[in-house]
Motif scaffolding. Structure first.
Motif, mmCIF file in Angstrom:
data_model
loop_
_atom_site.group_PDB
_atom_site.id
_atom_site.type_symbol
_atom_site.label_atom_id
_atom_site.label_comp_id
_atom_site.label_asym_id
_atom_site.label_seq_id
_atom_site.Cartn_x
_atom_site.Cartn_y
_atom_site.Cartn_z
ATOM 1 N N SER A 108 2.995 -6.864 5.939
ATOM 2 C CA SER A 108 2.401 -5.541 6.127
ATOM 3 C C SER A 108 2.778 -4.623 4.974
ATOM 4 C CB SER A 108 2.892 -4.951 7.459
ATOM 5 O OG SER A 108 2.428 -3.636 7.639
ATOM 6 N N CYS B 201 3.852 -1.201 3.564
ATOM 7 C CA CYS B 201 4.623 -0.064 4.077
ATOM 8 C C CYS B 201 4.483 1.128 3.131
ATOM 9 C CB CYS B 201 6.087 -0.490 4.190
ATOM 10 S SG CYS B 201 7.248 0.827 4.563
ATOM 11 N N GLU C 7 8.030 -6.229 5.249
ATOM 12 C CA GLU C 7 7.575 -6.338 6.637
ATOM 13 C C GLU C 7 6.780 -7.635 6.737
ATOM 14 O OE1 GLU C 7 5.381 -2.893 7.815
ATOM 15 O OE2 GLU C 7 6.928 -1.490 7.149
ATOM 16 N N LEU D 36 4.717 -6.880 12.346
ATOM 17 C CA LEU D 36 4.960 -5.461 12.634
ATOM 18 C C LEU D 36 6.316 -5.216 13.285
ATOM 19 C CD1 LEU D 36 1.428 -4.530 14.042
ATOM 20 C CD2 LEU D 36 2.318 -4.080 11.748
ATOM 21 N N ARG E 45 2.152 5.915 10.181
ATOM 22 C CA ARG E 45 2.728 4.635 10.609
ATOM 23 C C ARG E 45 4.008 4.831 11.416
ATOM 24 N NH1 ARG E 45 1.805 4.699 5.135
ATOM 25 N NH2 ARG E 45 0.068 3.460 4.345
ATOM 26 N N LYS F 189 -1.792 0.640 9.215
ATOM 27 C CA LYS F 189 -1.254 -0.578 8.632
ATOM 28 C C LYS F 189 -2.351 -1.464 8.062
ATOM 29 C CE LYS F 189 2.499 -1.304 8.649
ATOM 30 N NZ LYS F 189 3.543 -0.807 7.698
#
Length: 348
Positions: free
Chosen positions: A35, A37, A61, A143, A172, A342
């Motif tokens: 992910s 960030c 992530e 996540l 987020r 995201k």
């Protein structure tokens, strides 16, 4: 293996790199999804130089499946679905010796200080891996790290049943604070953000959430009205780089003004600008300001709630793109950062 290498600032290259060799005390993980960030968005243009020197592989992530287990490692088998905790404490500084690990003075992260998860494989010690149930979608496993931030903030603030909460920032981090808070309290939660699409994500997924757009109404006045002038038990600041809005105080000061007597402000935003506050407003209430950074063992708590279906990860995922399009994904987020929460990169 293939990896998205940040060859120079603002420039990713999708290329072949050497697959990590598994050491006797490590586990090789086949990354499924990683992910992007907010920190990654600062690493990309060089804001973290020299901490994040190029070329290197970002990504902190991430989730995947165990591909190979080093000799001497127990508790993991090929095929296990795992989330990767990227945090590395020094273990020697005064904070670490007091087991206050997020305050480690030499804290490092995979994908920030060294190669990370924007790749097909990563090899890590087993203590950095947390198993998830087989039924958890691979996208959701990626996540766990950001959920850990939301749960850690709530644990720092000691959120309890019945607490009324305000969250400044519905991006987020604000969204995972909300989701974590909803596992701890059914009380009213105020979400403050100038972006209507982010507010609608919050109210569309949870009951008893009151959206507040600070460009349309003063958040402190709204909170006082809905609480009979008492204020909230906890106010979280998850804005960071705040937009100046005429007639509205800075997020941290607004958090203080929204508190009940004896309430708490928990600050997570990593803005570089000074945040003016009037301390007598806090002193009169004998309130507290605390801070929260990264996570501290909350991966297990997050995974328990994911396994039980208590969280709503799909609400966080705005878009999924292949790892080969990492450059395009970052450019998209730069151009339209308010549109997305995201963005996941698919390395499967």
């Amino acid at each position: 293996m293939k990896a998205a290498v940040l060859e120079s600032y603002n420039h990713f290259v999708w290329k072949d790199v050497e697959t990590p060799k598994v050491k006797p005390d490590e586990v090789l993980v086949r990354i499924q999804f990683a992910s992007i960030c907010g920190t990654d968005m600062h690493i990309f243009p060089g804001d973290f130089h020299p901490r994040s020197p190029v070329p290197f592989i970002p990504g902190h992530e991430m989730g995947g499946v165990v591909a190979e287990v080093g000799n001497g490692v127990s508790g993991f088998n090929p095929g296990d679905k795992v989330a990767v905790d990227p945090i590395i404490w020094c273990g020697e500084c005064p904070a670490c010796k007091r087991k206050h690990y997020p305050a480690c003075t030499s804290l490092k992260l995979l994908g920030v200080d060294m190669n990370g998860g924007f790749a097909e494989y990563i090899s890590v010690p087993p203590h950095m891996l947390f198993k998830t149930a087989p039924h958890i979608p691979d996208q959701h496993v990626a996540l766990v790290e950001i959920y850990g931030i939301g749960f850690h903030a709530n644990n720092r603030a000691q959120t309890a049943e019945g607490d009324i909460i305000a969250i400044w920032g519905a991006g987020r981090v604000g969204q995972v604070i909300l989701q974590a808070a909803r596992t701890k309290t059914t009380g009213t939660i105020f979400m403050v953000d100038p972006l209507e699409n982010r507010l609608q994500i919050a109210v569309g997924n949870y009951d008893n959430v009151i959206p507040v757009n600070p460009k349309k109404e003063n958040p402190v006045e709204v909170i006082r009205k809905h609480t009979g002038g008492k204020g909230v038990d906890i106010a979280f600041e998850a804005v960071g780089h705040a937009e100046e809005i005429e007639g509205v105080n800075t997020p941290v000061r607004s958090c203080i003004q929204s508190l009940r007597g004896g309430g708490k402000v928990c600050v997570l935003g990593l803005g570089d600008e000074p945040a003016p506050i009037v301390f007598k407003e806090l002193i009169w209430k004998e309130g507290q300001i605390i801070t929260s950074r990264v996570s501290d063992g909350e991966f297990t708590e997050v995974i328990d709630h994911l396994n039980a279906g208590n969280l709503k990860p799909d609400a966080l995922i705005s878009k999924v793109m292949p790892g080969s399009e990492t450059q395009q994904a970052f450019e998209l987020l730069q151009k339209e950062k308010g549109k997305y929460l995201k963005v996941l990169l698919d390395f499967s």
